[in-house]
Design a protein around this motif. Structure first.
Motif, PDB file in Angstrom:
ATOM      1  N   GLN A 198      33.417  49.637  41.120  1.00 11.62           N
ATOM      2  CA  GLN A 198      34.339  48.509  41.208  1.00 11.62           C
ATOM      3  C   GLN A 198      35.762  49.003  41.475  1.00 11.62           C
ATOM      4  O   GLN A 198      36.488  48.425  42.284  1.00 11.62           O
ATOM      5  N   ARG A 199      36.137  50.089  40.790  1.00 12.13           N
ATOM      6  CA  ARG A 199      37.466  50.651  41.013  1.00 12.13           C
ATOM      7  C   ARG A 199      37.607  51.175  42.437  1.00 12.13           C
ATOM      8  O   ARG A 199      38.675  51.075  43.048  1.00 12.13           O
ATOM      9  N   THR A 202      38.253  48.193  44.639  1.00 11.79           N
ATOM     10  CA  THR A 202      39.240  47.217  44.168  1.00 11.79           C
ATOM     11  C   THR A 202      40.643  47.767  44.377  1.00 11.79           C
ATOM     12  O   THR A 202      40.934  48.922  44.042  1.00 11.79           O
ATOM     13  N   ASP A 203      41.504  46.942  44.920  1.00 11.94           N
ATOM     14  CA  ASP A 203      42.898  47.314  45.086  1.00 11.94           C
ATOM     15  C   ASP A 203      43.582  47.258  43.720  1.00 11.94           C
ATOM     16  O   ASP A 203      43.602  46.209  43.067  1.00 11.94           O
ATOM     17  N   ALA A 204      44.122  48.385  43.287  1.00 19.24           N
ATOM     18  CA  ALA A 204      44.670  48.483  41.934  1.00 19.24           C
ATOM     19  C   ALA A 204      45.868  47.553  41.736  1.00 19.24           C
ATOM     20  O   ALA A 204      46.098  47.066  40.623  1.00 19.24           O
ATOM     21  N   HIS A 205      46.614  47.286  42.790  1.00 13.76           N
ATOM     22  CA  HIS A 205      47.844  46.501  42.643  1.00 13.76           C
ATOM     23  C   HIS A 205      47.572  44.993  42.569  1.00 13.76           C
ATOM     24  O   HIS A 205      48.138  44.296  41.727  1.00 13.76           O
ATOM     25  N   THR A 206      46.691  44.512  43.438  1.00 12.68           N
ATOM     26  CA  THR A 206      46.456  43.059  43.504  1.00 12.68           C
ATOM     27  C   THR A 206      45.189  42.615  42.784  1.00 12.68           C
ATOM     28  O   THR A 206      45.034  41.436  42.466  1.00 12.68           O
ATOM     29  N   GLY A 207      44.251  43.562  42.539  1.00  8.92           N
ATOM     30  CA  GLY A 207      42.972  43.193  41.942  1.00  8.92           C
ATOM     31  C   GLY A 207      41.977  42.644  42.952  1.00  8.92           C
ATOM     32  O   GLY A 207      40.840  42.314  42.594  1.00  8.92           O
ATOM     33  N   ASN A 210      39.647  46.119  48.141  1.00  7.12           N
ATOM     34  CA  ASN A 210      40.556  46.931  48.954  1.00  7.12           C
ATOM     35  C   ASN A 210      40.029  47.104  50.379  1.00  7.12           C
ATOM     36  O   ASN A 210      39.044  46.463  50.773  1.00  7.12           O
TER      37      ASN A 210
END
Length: 355
Positions: A198-199, A202-207, A210
């Motif tokens: 998932q990480r 997944t874009d860390a900034h917007t959730g 990515n």
């Protein structure tokens, strides 16, 4: 995560070795149980026939005392005793591997030969002139002791079987515990892998998903279903915000726009951050009218946010394309069209700013 994975693999190997050993032990225990059960079944027949010897001998003595000779019964007793000693008769008796039993059986067999001589004497001179009654009582006690020895041997086998069964239950319990531990560890690792996956997507900034997640969709070469739309968005004023207010404000602008998109686009549909200031949307089972309604709603929400004292106004260029019944296309083809229309929209925005 890497350390946890190595630890999991190491513990899995150790558990696997222990599990294999427990399975091997269980197989050995089961074999021993089966062998002992077979011996116990044969022992029951020996006890039964040893008891028959005891009863039949008393019957034979009574017949002889009453002058009712029965040579067939004597032969019957000879056959049983012979089978008990040598296991070579018609009764299929097993050998009890017990010294006490064999000693008692040998004494019983020897005394039977003496008793037969006394029976012969009874036939010749009458029982009053023999010791047949006393010898019969002695023989009965000997037979009783032989039966008891066989029963003791049988009980020891039964105790051994119960012990082996208990060990088997403990072994199986250990196996179940190991399986549970292994299952829990596998579930934990699966959860960790899902979190890691998932990480990774997944874009860390917007959730939002990515670019890698977007590429998964784009790399699918299958033809999309009819009435699938792809939309591309590009923030118009991100560079200005970064240059004048700093990158932290620019990041806030990206986050605000991501939330705006996710709030307006239906939850069933895909919204991803394709690049720095680019966002990709895929809407399924839709129509041109619905796309236009979504864009109108998005514009209204943008204006509402910008008019509420937002010092970082949101502005964007957009392009979109939709599959129709007359053509076949992939997500990548739809994105290329949407990207082209977005570029035209952005150029028109720049021209309007200059004028």
């Amino acid at each position: 995560m890497e350390k946890e994975e190595q630890s999991y693999k190491k513990s899995k190997n150790i558990v696997g070795i222990i599990q294999s050993c427990l399975i091997l032990i269980l197989i050995v225990l089961i074999i021993f149980i089966m062998v002992d059960i077979s011996r116990l079944q044969g022992t029951a027949r020996v006890i039964n026939y040893a008891g028959l010897v005891r009863g039949a001998t008393q019957r034979e003595v009574k017949l002889e005392i009453t002058e009712n000779q029965n040579d067939e019964l004597i032969k019957y007793l000879d056959d049983i005793l012979n089978d008990l000693k040598y296991q070579n008769g018609q009764y299929n008796l097993v050998d009890l591997q017990d010294k006490e039993y064999h000693d008692k059986l040998q004494i019983l067999s020897d005394y039977w030969e003496e008793l037969k001589k006394e029976i012969k004497a009874v036939r010749e001179v009458g029982y009053q002139n023999t010791d047949i009654v006393n010898m019969s009582e002695i023989y009965f006690k000997m037979a009783d002791e032989t039966v008891s020895a066989a029963e003791n041997y049988s009980e020891r086998i039964a105790v051994k079987i119960r012990t082996l069964e208990l060990l088997s239950v403990l072994d199986m319990l250990c196996l179940v515990i190991l399986i549970v531990i292994q299952t829990l560890a596998a579930m934990k690792m699966s959860v960790l892998n899902k979190l890691l996956e998932q990480r990774a997507y997944t874009d860390a900034h917007t959730g939002l998903p990515n670019k890698d997640a977007c590429e998964v969709l784009l790399n699918n070469k299958e033809t999309v279903a009819k009435h699938t739309a792809c939309m591309m968005f590009d923030l118009n004023n991100l560079k200005i915000i970064n240059d004048t207010k700093g990158h932290s404000k620019g990041d806030q602008l990206i986050l605000n726009f991501a939330r705006l998109l996710r709030n307006v686009i239906p939850q069933k549909d895909f919204v991803g951050r394709y690049g720095g200031d680019e966002f990709m949307v895929v809407i399924y089972n839709t129509s041109k009218t619905e796309i236009e309604d979504i864009l109108k709603q998005l514009s209204r929400e943008k204006d509402r946010l910008n008019s509420s004292g937002n010092n970082m106004p949101i502005d964007y260029a957009c392009g979109w394309a939709i599959s129709d019944a007359d053509s076949e296309c992939t997500i990548q083809m739809l994105l290329d069209k949407a990207d082209y229309y977005m570029y035209e929209n952005k150029q028109a925005y720049k021209k309007s700013k200059k004028s």
